[in-house]
Design an enzyme around this catalytic site. Sequence first.
Site, PDB file in Angstrom:
ATOM      1  N   ILE A 107      15.440   5.786   3.844  1.00 53.36           N
ATOM      2  CA  ILE A 107      14.035   6.224   3.933  1.00 53.36           C
ATOM      3  C   ILE A 107      13.904   7.104   5.182  1.00 53.36           C
ATOM      4  CG2 ILE A 107      11.613   5.460   4.043  1.00 53.36           C
ATOM      5  CD1 ILE A 107      12.719   2.538   3.601  1.00 53.36           C
ATOM      6  N   HIS A 108      13.458   8.344   5.013  1.00 51.15           N
ATOM      7  CA  HIS A 108      13.201   9.143   6.210  1.00 51.15           C
ATOM      8  C   HIS A 108      12.132  10.212   6.043  1.00 51.15           C
ATOM      9  CE1 HIS A 108      15.648  12.219   4.231  1.00 51.15           C
ATOM     10  NE2 HIS A 108      15.158  13.068   5.091  1.00 51.15           N
ATOM     11  N   ARG A 109      11.684  10.475   4.808  1.00 49.80           N
ATOM     12  CA  ARG A 109      10.716  11.557   4.584  1.00 49.80           C
ATOM     13  C   ARG A 109       9.453  11.369   5.407  1.00 49.80           C
ATOM     14  NH1 ARG A 109      12.670  15.811   2.752  1.00 49.80           N
ATOM     15  NH2 ARG A 109      14.425  15.075   1.587  1.00 49.80           N
TER      16      ARG A 109
END
Length: 357
Positions: A202-204
């Site tokens: 998860i990084h957006r």
Amino acid sequence: MKMATVVGARPQFIKAAPVSRVLRQTHQEILIHTGQHYDPNMSEIFFAELHIPRPDYNLGVGSGRHGEQTGAILKAVEEVLIQERPDALLVYGDTNSTLAGALAAAKLHIPVIHIEAGLRSFNRSMPEEINRVLADHISSLLLCPTTAAVQNLAQEGITAGVYRNGDVMYDAFLYNRELSRTHSTVLKRVGLKPKAYFLCTIHRAENTDEPARLKEILTALGQIQVPILLPLHPRTHKTIREQRLEGLIGSRVRILDPVGYLDMIALEAGAAKILTDSGGVQKEAYFAEVPCITLREETEWTETVATGWNRLAGAKAEAILQALHEAEPQAQHPGIFGQGDAAEAFVRILDAWARNG
Ligand code: UD1
Ligand code: UDP
């Protein structure tokens, strides 16, 4: 030709590895690292593992607000380009480094070459969508990984200098898969057997800057009965700490620091299913033939959804759990990303383009 290449973020190091290897056989390359990613496990590890040539320039720009970071890269790249006067500038993907590099070159009348051109999410609230649309519109040579990307450009009136060469990330994946099998010890280190866990990244911005979305995603992960490995981007780690969301993460979720590419391939290939909001990881799930659940409402990699290997779940816990339940390996696995020779194809196209002026 004398080429200059701008890279700055983790996926660009991975894309540059196969391209630099082939490009340098017949051309000169000046490698410019903007410093957008700088932690050793977000930058250095990829140069070492993938034998990417040492950057000729490291601009050390670091993190910042969009304008601040993009502006700093623009200014610093311009200075290098004035000094080096390359025949063309090569950029990859859709980061702030991509846009700033392309803009610096275009203003100096240095032709811009964009690898991974034509991708669209059609969601202009994503910083990446702004970056890639603008980069495409100031590029002279546009290398598209997929047929859909070529069509997207045509819809925006861009048809000159457009080629489909395949996906350089597939080249990188194939080249390193065997090395990963023999060199990566990550599964032993985490004490898990292949296919006994799910992998998540998860990084957006849309998922990390909006605590409500991140809370929903972590709540879904907390309800899953299978061990989950979560190699976490520093940005997400920071939000989890700041928002005190650790309590949502169940005991079956194991947070890891970002891992190197060989370990990442091993984690992907060994996963029973992958949950991600990453563009690159969606594709690698497809390369590795692992069902993928995408934690976004849309994807640029529509072919992975059309073939049934990828499901768009968004960021609602219930939808994520439902998609996870439905995601299964498919009977068909068409070669939508080329043959793993996208870097060679690119250099052939570059040679013809240079000959024809
Ligand atoms: C950037 C790209 C994104 C890409 C991603 C790949 C933009 C707008 N976004 O997002 O398209 O998918 O890279 O990973 O260019 N940080 C560190 N150490 C680092 C790098 C970042 O701690 O080495 C932290 C900082 O707090 C920073 C934050 O992560 O503010 C975000 O970094 P940034 O480079 O701005 O964007 P990414 O989220 O990495
Ligand atoms: N990746 C990695 N280690 C990690 C997470 C990702 O090597 O801990 C690799 C991944 O295999 C893929 C690329 O980084 O090749 C994807 O980058 P990221 O998800 O940061 O960005 P995106 O592709 O979404 O732009």
